[in-house]
Write a protein that holds these residues in place. Structure first.
Motif, PDB file in Angstrom:
ATOM      1  N   ALA A 123       1.087  -1.346  -0.088  1.00  0.00           N
ATOM      2  CA  ALA A 123      -0.021   0.059   0.054  1.00  0.00           C
ATOM      3  C   ALA A 123       0.820   1.448   0.027  1.00  0.00           C
ATOM      4  N   LEU A 124       2.085   1.069   0.625  1.00  0.00           N
ATOM      5  CA  LEU A 124       2.793   2.301   0.850  1.00  0.00           C
ATOM      6  C   LEU A 124       3.402   2.632  -0.480  1.00  0.00           C
ATOM      7  N   LEU A 125       3.818   1.605  -1.083  1.00  0.00           N
ATOM      8  CA  LEU A 125       4.641   1.754  -2.646  1.00  0.00           C
ATOM      9  C   LEU A 125       3.408   2.605  -3.435  1.00  0.00           C
ATOM     10  N   ALA A 126       2.239   1.901  -3.522  1.00  0.00           N
ATOM     11  CA  ALA A 126       1.121   2.618  -4.456  1.00  0.00           C
ATOM     12  C   ALA A 126       0.762   3.547  -4.180  1.00  0.00           C
ATOM     13  N   GLY A 127       0.747   4.263  -2.813  1.00  0.00           N
ATOM     14  CA  GLY A 127       0.573   5.648  -2.360  1.00  0.00           C
ATOM     15  C   GLY A 127       1.533   6.517  -3.028  1.00  0.00           C
ATOM     16  N   LEU A 128       2.831   6.072  -2.725  1.00  0.00           N
ATOM     17  CA  LEU A 128       4.107   7.084  -3.121  1.00  0.00           C
ATOM     18  C   LEU A 128       4.029   7.050  -4.864  1.00  0.00           C
ATOM     19  N   LEU A 129       3.729   5.774  -5.347  1.00  0.00           N
ATOM     20  CA  LEU A 129       3.719   5.821  -6.927  1.00  0.00           C
ATOM     21  C   LEU A 129       2.530   6.833  -7.425  1.00  0.00           C
ATOM     22  N   MET A 130       1.312   6.712  -6.866  1.00  0.00           N
ATOM     23  CA  MET A 130       0.359   7.433  -7.451  1.00  0.00           C
ATOM     24  C   MET A 130       0.485   9.159  -7.004  1.00  0.00           C
ATOM     25  N   ALA A 171      -4.865   1.670  -3.827  1.00  0.00           N
ATOM     26  CA  ALA A 171      -5.145   2.420  -5.015  1.00  0.00           C
ATOM     27  C   ALA A 171      -6.662   2.538  -5.178  1.00  0.00           C
ATOM     28  N   PHE A 172      -7.364   1.764  -4.806  1.00  0.00           N
ATOM     29  CA  PHE A 172      -8.933   1.547  -5.156  1.00  0.00           C
ATOM     30  C   PHE A 172      -9.509   2.493  -3.900  1.00  0.00           C
ATOM     31  N   SER A 173      -8.968   2.390  -2.838  1.00  0.00           N
ATOM     32  CA  SER A 173      -9.575   2.941  -1.748  1.00  0.00           C
ATOM     33  C   SER A 173      -9.381   4.485  -1.674  1.00  0.00           C
TER      34      SER A 173
END
Length: 417
Positions: free
Chosen positions: A283-290, A340-342
């Protein structure tokens, strides 16, 4: 009618340019870390003492049922009073819960009903904290930076989930779980103290507006549902959040000691912490990428639905595998898709919520996204007592997947029409 929302371009990490947001997200991260330190230590100690999947299920129900019952009333209250004070009340309850666990562990007097009461207090703290923080966000950052603020706050949540197990494990290894939970109360203090004089809230707002509606309990929920039905972005994202919460949510985290035992890889305590950390790291990686690549995923209901489907597949595969390395990889993927979805759903809701009833709309979203997680405690937690936690998690994830496929087909047909 299109169901997407066009967002103005903004630089990466735009919300962090505002000093107030830096304090908000920093204290939020610390409180979320402390929240998860308490979870890791209390779940582990309670599991060792009672060996009860049913108590793990109750931990999920008691944590999220207050969101189901009180999210909209608390949102309505936050429309009328200073949200800073509601957050401070939440911090006070969190400190009470951690101190309570510490007392019963130190005195070795913990009984099942003690654990249940402390879990309920913890759940009530959360409903005061989360909704009021999301509403306060609109005072801290301007509208153009709101998507960045929402994404970074969601990322901070998962960073807290990632850091919490590591800090909790370190505390258990050094000063021990009993006095560690007493120490944990200190981590909630920065948010409480910063909000005492933070220049945000109703009396600092420059613009005027119509007076907020009176708090009317159940009538608020009914009226807010009527309001969001006319907005496809609001309605579809609140529905998506509710379905994901009802069937799965994060109920598998309360059962993670059982998954760690069944995977049987090395020390069970280390296995347990690594499984939790893998989910949060994804989740952390997804947040940083987004956030660093704002155009990577455009916020749209159809995209959020597709990401949630991928989350379902990852969790179903995790429940079915007997390989510890593969389990870590699948939980990492699940963390990526969940963030990503939340965060996309929450961004669409906060951008489209009317200013005059923003607290109620955010409360309805929290009621759906967080409150319905109480039922996931039944499908995954109590269901695990009957058929096993592996079968219950896989069944819940695949059931959600089937419903999401139907929902996405329905939305696509509506857009074409």
């Amino acid at each position: 009618m299109s169901s997407t929302t066009t967002q103005p371009p903004a630089p990466s990490f735009a919300a962090l340019r505002h000093t107030g947001y830096q304090a908000l997200v920093g204290t939020y991260l610390l409180a979320m870390m402390a929240d998860n330190v308490e979870h890791v230590i209390s779940y582990w100690m309670a599991f060792q003492k009672f060996q009860s999947p049913a108590l793990g299920g109750f931990a999920v129900v008691s944590h999220w049922l207050p969101f189901l019952l009180f999210s909209v009333p608390v949102g309505a209250l936050a429309d009328r009073v200073d949200p800073r004070r509601l957050i401070q009340c939440g911090m006070a309850l969190f400190m009470t819960a951690s101190a309570g666990w510490a007392y019963f562990f130190i005195t070795d007097t913990l009984q099942m009903w003690h654990a249940m009461v402390l879990l309920i207090i913890h759940g009530c703290a959360g409903v005061l904290w989360q909704g009021a923080t999301q509403l306060l966000l609109h005072d801290v950052v301007p509208a153009r930076d709101l998507p960045s603020g929402v994404r970074l706050l969601a990322t901070a949540r998962y960073l807290g989930v990632l850091v919490g197990p590591a800090v909790g494990g370190l505390i258990m290894l050094t000063i021990g779980p009993r006095y560690g939970l007493l120490l944990n109360t200190v981590f909630f203090l920065p948010a409480f103290l910063w909000l005492w004089r933070a220049p945000y809230g109703p009396r600092f707002r420059k613009e005027g507006g119509p007076p907020p509606r009176a708090v009317r309990g159940l009538a608020d929920i009914v009226q807010t549902i009527r309001e969001v039905r006319s907005n496809p972005s609001l309605g579809s994202m609140i529905l998506l959040a509710g379905l994901a919460s009802f069937f799965v949510a994060n109920s598998y985290q309360a059962q993670m000691p059982g998954f760690a035992r069944d995977l049987g890889h090395g020390d069970p305590g280390t296995t347990y912490s690594m499984l939790l950390a893998a989910d949060a790291a994804g989740a952390l990686l997804a947040g940083l990428l987004m956030e660093s690549r704002g155009g990577l995923l455009r916020a749209a209901p159809s995209t959020a639905l597709l990401l949630c489907m991928c989350w379902c597949l990852s969790l179903a595969a995790f429940a079915a595998t007997g390989s510890y390395p593969l389990a870590l990889l699948l939980l990492f993927a699940a963390g990526v898709f969940e963030l990503a979805f939340s965060s996309m759903a929450q961004t669409l809701v906060q951008l489209n919520a009317p200013a005059t009833s923003r607290g109620r709309v955010i409360g309805l979203f929290n009621m759906s996204a967080l409150g319905l997680r109480a039922f996931a405690g039944i499908t995954v937690g109590l269901g695990g007592s009957a058929v096993g936690i592996h079968a219950s998690l896989a069944g819940a994830a695949l059931s959600l997947l089937m419903i999401l496929i139907l929902l996405r087909l329905w939305l696509a047909r509506k857009v074409r029409a």
